[in-house]
Motif scaffolding. Structure first.
Motif, PDB file in Angstrom:
ATOM      1  N   ASN A   1      -9.604  76.565  35.136  1.00 22.44           N
ATOM      2  CA  ASN A   1      -9.171  75.293  34.545  1.00 22.44           C
ATOM      3  C   ASN A   1      -7.869  74.837  35.183  1.00 22.44           C
ATOM      4  O   ASN A   1      -6.962  75.645  35.394  1.00 22.44           O
TER       5      ASN A   1
ATOM      6  N   GLU B   1      -8.283  71.924  40.022  1.00 18.21           N
ATOM      7  CA  GLU B   1      -9.061  70.939  40.779  1.00 18.21           C
ATOM      8  C   GLU B   1      -8.403  70.508  42.087  1.00 18.21           C
ATOM      9  O   GLU B   1      -9.080  70.390  43.111  1.00 18.21           O
TER      10      GLU B   1
ATOM     11  N   GLY C   1     -13.239  69.605  36.705  1.00 14.32           N
ATOM     12  CA  GLY C   1     -14.004  69.882  37.907  1.00 14.32           C
ATOM     13  C   GLY C   1     -14.279  68.633  38.731  1.00 14.32           C
ATOM     14  O   GLY C   1     -13.770  67.546  38.445  1.00 14.32           O
TER      15      GLY C   1
ATOM     16  N   THR D   1     -15.030  73.943  35.873  1.00 12.97           N
ATOM     17  CA  THR D   1     -13.857  74.753  35.541  1.00 12.97           C
ATOM     18  C   THR D   1     -14.224  75.738  34.447  1.00 12.97           C
ATOM     19  O   THR D   1     -14.997  75.431  33.545  1.00 12.97           O
TER      20      THR D   1
END
Length: 120
Positions: free
Chosen positions: A14, A17, A44, A58
Motif C-alpha cells: 500500500n 504506487e 494500484g 496494493t
C-alpha cells in the motif's frame, strides 16, 4: 469454455504506487492504462503488456519473497534486459533451463518474482 487470458494481477505494498510506476513504466517501459472510475479508489495502477493487461494492486501483510508465484514477460533480447536490470542493481537469478527458451528471474523492488523469457 475458456477463450483466453484477460489480465494478471500482482501486488505491491500500500502506498508504493509511485515507486511501482518508476519500475514498471519507466525502467521496464510498460505503458500505464487508465483504470475504470469505479476502481480508482482502490489503489494500484494498470499497465499494458502487448495485448494484455497487468493489474498492479496494493496489499500489505504478504511476504512476496516466499512465493513461487510469478509473471513472465516474453522479450526479444534477453541479454538487453539482463544487463539493464543488473546495471540498476537488480540481482539476476538463473532459471532452470527449458527447451527452446532462454530465461532468467529476478525480484522486483517489492519482492515479486519476475521472469524474462525469450524464444530461441
Amino acid at each position: 469454455m475458456i477463450i483466453g487470458l484477460h489480465h494478471v494481477q500482482i501486488t505491491i505494498p500500500n502506498g508504493a504506487e509511485e515507486e511501482g510506476r518508476r519500475f514498471y513504466c519507466h525502467i521496464l517501459g510498460l505503458p500505464e492504462i487508465e483504470k475504470p472510475d469505479s476502481l480508482k479508489g482502490r489503489g494500484g495502477f494498470w499497465i499494458k503488456v502487448g495485448n494484455k493487461d497487468v493489474h498492479i494492486g496494493t496489499e500489505d501483510g504478504f511476504n512476496r519473497l516466499h512465493t513461487k508465484a510469478h509473471i513472465a514477460y516474453e522479450v526479444e533480447d534477453i541479454s538487453y534486459w539482463k544487463n539493464t536490470l543488473a546495471d540498476i542493481g537488480i540481482s539476476i537469478l538463473d532459471s532452470v533451463p527449458i527447451p527452446n527458451f532462454k530465461r532468467f528471474e529476478f525480484r522486483d523492488p517489492f519482492g515479486n518474482r519476475v521472469e524474462m523469457i525469450q524464444r530461441v
